[in-house]
Design an enzyme around this catalytic site. Structure first.
Site, PDB file in Angstrom:
ATOM      1  N   GLY A 186       0.926   0.679  -6.913  1.00 19.91           N
ATOM      2  CA  GLY A 186       1.528   0.693  -5.580  1.00 19.91           C
ATOM      3  C   GLY A 186       0.558   0.978  -4.452  1.00 19.91           C
ATOM      4  CD  GLU A 187       0.702   5.591  -3.134  1.00 26.17           C
ATOM      5  OE1 GLU A 187       0.395   6.455  -2.310  1.00 26.17           O
ATOM      6  OE2 GLU A 187       1.381   5.834  -4.147  1.00 26.17           O
ATOM      7  CE  LYS A 195      -5.475   4.232 -16.536  1.00 24.85           C
ATOM      8  NZ  LYS A 195      -6.903   3.861 -16.287  1.00 24.85           N
ATOM      9  CD  GLN A 200       3.797  -2.478  -5.744  1.00 25.45           C
ATOM     10  OE1 GLN A 200       3.832  -1.726  -4.771  1.00 25.45           O
ATOM     11  NE2 GLN A 200       4.043  -2.083  -6.953  1.00 25.45           N
ATOM     12  CG  ASN A 206       6.731  -9.429 -12.842  1.00 29.41           C
ATOM     13  OD1 ASN A 206       5.916 -10.188 -12.311  1.00 29.41           O
ATOM     14  ND2 ASN A 206       8.014  -9.731 -12.989  1.00 29.41           N
ATOM     15  N   GLY A 232      10.927  -2.998  -2.200  1.00 25.42           N
ATOM     16  CA  GLY A 232      10.252  -4.284  -2.043  1.00 25.42           C
ATOM     17  C   GLY A 232       9.161  -4.447  -3.087  1.00 25.42           C
TER      18      GLY A 232
HETATM   19 MO1  MOS Z   1       3.630   6.882  -1.404  1.00 27.69          MO
HETATM   20  S1  MOS Z   1       2.471   7.382   0.217  1.00 27.69           S
HETATM   21  O1  MOS Z   1       3.458   8.159  -2.451  1.00 27.69           O
HETATM   22  O2  MOS Z   1       5.156   6.500  -0.824  1.00 27.69           O
END
Ligand code: MOS
Length: 734
Positions: free
Chosen positions: A697-698, A694, A631, A624, A469
């Protein structure tokens, strides 16, 4: 006027192409693991342990076997050692935990699978599972830190010492000494934990949502004792993962074995409740933070002691202290991590696994220090900003922390804040503004990709990565389109299949950082094959036509900075892990950000609302801006949820979870989330990855909780140091 859904690209950002798979997702043709239709499928239902620790003395399967349509029941007795042990990935293996599926009569945790019923229909399988009579010998289960049976130890590998903490702390004019805690939380991705297995002779195909398909393939081969080349794992779409679908869980081998026994495809979709036990989760943490500063606000001493929780089976601790003590300049540092082993399933990765809890502790403590020293919280960070981490003296590859604070602070309106707690009010609402830093290690891994260019200008990109996703398809297509100079709509993508060139785990915010360079390298190889210069703008399609070739295909492998020579072999075996962050010898790599929130607390009801949040993040090149923005905003929303709502309640009598469902596990709805703005700060970093990326995602979910707790303090003058922050914690304080 409606606001744009994503910022227009500036600086180092790429174009905001729309999502590659948007059409399939919107019209419902995207095929998730449980959507795959296989002829003659039998349905499976898991029976989970209803004790926290002990032994199974006997099964009575009579009533279950009498349910019409039941085909088979797997228990440790009927399976009889057919599933072999694979160690957990924390001990060099593949599994999410080291408990062998249906391996013995022993029960290690509440919710451990103790039987799998296979039937012609889901309903029959479920009814039969509920009719299995299990006689348990119950033993006492330790549920958390303070339980009598918890085994406590210190983990030497996370201990750090620089200078003389005690002396510096004792002598400093301003200091903070406080304890913090974070709760148990579960991911609850929309897509449930599903697995379908089908055998064709001695070849097995597995349809399962995963973040690392080669991990499932090789781990399952080890468990079943078969040649990995006979196993193919496929999944083109994953409905959310966040760390919970990273690695091999107990269910996969059971479904594979059941399919072999019954000679039919077998499908399992674990229930929402079972998802609380079947995979990783965020375990509770505790923290003791001591900070001291001089008259100007410069940090003199920093001590962080963490307590983490793990299972009896697996010794696991994330040790986020290694990052938090490296974020700001400080000459005297001490840090350690303790772990408690209890009778629960093995915890694991959940978006910002180490970063979210450790950031809450540090960034709340820094706000407390800012008040103690009479400084603006943003200025305290500026005073202690550094380009060199203070433990090993290693340089940051790039660091734009204060640019993030300045961008987010300006957008938020921070200069209008009055510092005095309780000084900002709006009728019955107490208004609080708070901020905190966000950080996430920039990880990169070796990866591979294959790119094909057809004479008619079509391009096909293949790499066994994962679409959770987050925008993997879009990124892969975009990188190839830009590198080859072809239009985006000429590019097709294959991913999510172990038959493809392997990509790294979709974890550690590292997919784009790692896979984009492999795609770029394959595109460059195509250019070379066509006699074009690598960096040239030469028209590849024209060169193709001129060469008279029908198709050119190139496979490329790229090795990340600092990776050992055998990394590619480990990648093919599903055993490679991203590296970077604080784990390099010559430098540290971080994406950084700043979170600002407004909190409103109602003086009569005490309800805590977050009407607006502004984050700014610097994470190198943004390929993008549309998918990256999604995210970041998603991460910030989760941060709000994590700070104010999410808490899995443990039953101390049996170490089970009381609210293992979406009715009782609190989550925000749209009305709980106000304006969320994510700013992407342009940043150039060519060291982390040849793609300049870099990863995002988190980081969006890191630091949000501290910003909120700091804003709560600003609103009403009370420090809340234990998450989640709820009405019942501030009843006496207005
Ligand atoms: Mo992430 S917690 O490294 O899927």
């Amino acid at each position: 006027m409606t606001e744009p859904l994503f910022p227009q690209p500036t600086g180092t950002m790429g174009r905001p192409y729309r999502r590659y798979e948007a059409h399939e997702k919107v019209n419902g043709t995207a095929t998730y693991a449980s959507d795959v239709r296989l002829a003659g499928t039998a349905h499976a239902y898991l029976l989970a342990s209803k004790i926290g620790r002990g032994r199974i003395e006997a099964f009575d399967l009579t009533a279950a076997l009498a349910v019409p349509g039941v085909v088979d029941i797997l228990t440790h007795e009927t399976v009889g050692g057919q599933i072999r042990q694979t160690p957990s990935l924390y001990t060099g293996g593949y599994a999410a935990d080291s408990v062998r599926p249906l391996g013995s009569a022993d029960v290690a945790y509440w919710g451990q699978p103790v039987a799998l019923v296979v039937a012609d229909s889901y309903e029959a399988a479920r009814e039969a599972a509920q009719k299995i009579d299990v006689a348990y010998a119950v033993a006492e289960a330790a549920s958390s830190f303070d339980s009598g049976g918890a085994e406590h130890s210190e983990l030497e590998q996370h201990a750090l010492r620089v200078g003389d903490f005690d002396g510096a702390f004792a002598a400093a004019p301003f200091k903070i000494d406080a304890h913090y805690s974070t709760p148990v939380q579960h991911h609850n991705a929309m897509e449930l934990f599903a697995t379908q297995c089908v055998w064709d002779g001695d070849r097995l195909t597995v349809y399962e949502p995963g973040q690392y398909l080669n991990n499932i393939k090789y781990g399952l081969a080890e468990q079943l004792g078969i040649d990995p080349e006979r196993i193919r794992v496929v999944n083109a779409y994953v409905g959310g993962a966040f760390g919970a679908k990273g690695f091999l869980t107990q269910r996969t081998a059971l479904v594979a074995l059941a399919a072999r026994r019954v000679g039919r495809p077998v499908k399992l979709v674990a229930t929402r409740e079972q998802g609380f036990f079947l995979s990783a989760y965020r375990a509770e943490t505790r923290h003791h933070v001591q900070l001291a500063a001089d008259q100007e606000g410069r940090l003199l001493a920093h001590r962080h002691e963490g307590w983490e929780l793990t299972s009896r089976a697996d010794l696991l601790a994330f040790g986020g202290n290694g990052m938090t003590v490296r974020l700001y300049a400080c000459p005297n540092i001490e840090s350690r991590v303790n772990v408690a082993r209890v009778d629960r399933s093995t915890p694991g990765f959940m978006r910002g696994p180490a970063e979210v809890p450790y950031a809450f502790a540090l960034e709340t403590a820094l706000d407390e220090l800012a008040y103690a020293a009479g400084l603006d919280p943003v200025e305290l960070r500026r005073i202690n900003d550094t380009d060199v981490e203070p433990v090993g003296g290693l340089p940051y590859t790039s660091r734009s922390l204060m640019q993030c604070f300045d961008a987010a602070g300006a957008a938020f309106g921070w200069p209008d804040r009055t510092a005095e707690p309780g000084s900002m009010r709006d009728g019955d609402w107490r208004v609080g503004w708070g901020c905190a830093a966000a950080f996430y290690p920039a990880y990169a891994a070796s990866s591979s990709a294959r790119v094909r260019l057809h004479a008619d200008g079509r391009v096909h990109v293949a790499s066994g990565g994962h679409e959770l996703g987050q925008g993997m398809y879009t990124m892969m297509a975009q990188v190839a389109a830009e590198r080859l100079g072809v239009p985006m709509d000429r590019v097709s993508v294959s991913l999510g299949d172990t038959d493809l060139p392997p990509a790294i785990v979709a974890g550690g915010s590292s997919s784009t950082t790692s896979v984009a360079p492999a795609i770029m390298a394959a595109c460059d190889a195509i250019r070379r094959r066509l006699g074009l210069d690598e960096g040239s703008q030469g028209d590849v399609v024209a060169a193709m036509v001129a060469s008279g070739t029908g198709m050119v295909e190139e496979y490329a492998e790229t090795r990340a900075h600092g990776e050992a020579p055998d990394t590619m072999r480990r990648l093919h075996r599903g055993q490679a892990a991203p590296s970077g962050g604080i784990h390099l010898e010559d430098r540290v790599q971080f994406a950084l950000g700043a979170q600002f929130v407004e909190v409103r607390i109602h003086a009569r009801t005490r309800e805590i609302r977050v009407p607006r949040a502004v984050g700014a993040f610097a994470a190198g090149r943004i390929i993008n801006p549309r998918t990256a923005h999604g995210q970041l905003v998603g991460g910030m929303i989760w941060g709000i949820s994590s700070a104010l709502m999410e808490h899995t309640d443990i039953d101390p009598r049996n170490a089970g979870y009381i609210n293992a469902n979406l009715a009782d596990y609190l989550l925000p709805v749209n009305a709980d989330i106000g304006t969320v703005q994510a700013i992407m700060v342009p940043e150039v970093d060519d060291l982390v990855s040849p793609a300049g990326v870099k990863g995002v995602g988190e980081i969006g979910t890191v630091g949000t909780a501290a910003a909120i707790s700091n804003a709560v303090h600003h609103a009403i003058g009370k420090r809340l140091r234990d998450l989640p922050l709820r009405i019942e914690h501030i009843l006496e304080d207005i």
